[in-house]
Design an enzyme around this catalytic site. Sequence first.
Site, mmCIF file in Angstrom:
data_model
loop_
_atom_site.group_PDB
_atom_site.id
_atom_site.type_symbol
_atom_site.label_atom_id
_atom_site.label_comp_id
_atom_site.label_asym_id
_atom_site.label_seq_id
_atom_site.Cartn_x
_atom_site.Cartn_y
_atom_site.Cartn_z
ATOM 1 N N HIS A 64 0.837 -1.215 0.000
ATOM 2 C CA HIS A 64 0.000 0.000 0.000
ATOM 3 C C HIS A 64 0.866 1.257 0.000
ATOM 4 C CE1 HIS A 64 -3.596 2.420 1.088
ATOM 5 N NE2 HIS A 64 -2.703 3.160 1.738
ATOM 6 N N GLU A 65 1.797 1.310 0.928
ATOM 7 C CA GLU A 65 2.643 2.505 1.027
ATOM 8 C C GLU A 65 3.576 2.633 -0.164
ATOM 9 O OE1 GLU A 65 1.819 4.617 3.098
ATOM 10 O OE2 GLU A 65 0.563 3.381 4.389
ATOM 11 N N HIS A 95 1.886 4.620 -2.822
ATOM 12 C CA HIS A 95 2.023 6.067 -2.571
ATOM 13 C C HIS A 95 3.433 6.548 -2.946
ATOM 14 C CE1 HIS A 95 -1.827 6.385 -0.674
ATOM 15 N NE2 HIS A 95 -1.499 5.725 0.426
#
Length: 373
Positions: free
Chosen positions: A25-26, A29
Amino acid sequence: MAILGFLTGYILPFVIVLSVLVFVHEMGHYLVGRLCGIRVTAFSVGFGPELLGFTDGHGTRWKLSAIPLGGYVKFYGDDDAASMPDAGAVAHMSEAEKAQTLAGAKLWKRAATVAAGPIANFILAIAIFAVLFSVYGKVVADPVVAEVKPDSAALAAGVQPGDRLVAMDGNRIKTFDDVRRYVSIRPETPITVTVLRDGQELQLPMVPKRTEMTDQFGNKIELGLIGIVTNEERGNFRVETFTPLQAVSEGVTETGNIVTGTFRYIGNLFTGRMKADQLGGPVRVAQASGQMASLGVAAVVQLAAVLSVSIGLLNLMPVPVLDGGHLVFYAIEAIRGRPLAAGAQEIAFRIGLAMVLSLMVFATFNDISNLIG
């Protein structure tokens, strides 16, 4: 020995699965942010004190932190891990420096960077399902009725052994999994089942009964049932195999099924057809991780795919401090032509944080209640 077994059987699988999902997920980003020219000052798996880490050549601090219940990417100019901009610091930056902050980037770059985290979770889920379907295939059973249970919705509607279920509310179905998936999230909801009998299609209205079930691990779950026994339950099923491209398509379908099922469950919460005690938090996820670990690596990987979709959806909720809240702010900015005032954003972030913490407390309370019960 009991404590060691608990740590290795439940906590370790939970930490590994969650850490991988948070990292992906990170990383979504991080990668899109970097592509958009936004500087990243920290990439953390976990919250709290840093356990170990290093700083790369771009000035990003990569670290593993003590509390394995999430993670964050902190961009240049952010005040905190929730990407609340540090207005004071940004105000004293040059234009070139501001362009490297999340707050100072163009609107589309900010939106792409924020959306990339949940999208990465969806992509991971699709990839996991595709690999599982490629390696193991998919166990399927034709939706042919072998037996109709007494005092059931199917019996009341006139379903007979030998009937083939071909549609639910007009939605065509191919396997019994399609039937189970459709019915389970519609307890006490009128549906119309189309069956094929002697070459003719019949429309049979029925209402799935709300039923409490106990799974193989002793966990109690509530779902809708119409009361039919299929050939699958009698050991008659087949394994479908897929080419890599077909497996990806099946992965997309499976991910979509989880998304629609989640939204249906949320809708059932508001209408009272589902109880809120089905919501689980970290304790239940840890329990599920340990239970899946006892079934083998493939089961853990499949759980990881389901959780990855859940993390993506959770982060897209329109709640400040979550990715969805940021996207709402950006949508408002696009409409107004200017961002919301910093004070309004700060108030919204505080409210959002209170909402998220309340949800976590409620979910954890459910977990403990279920363990005690």
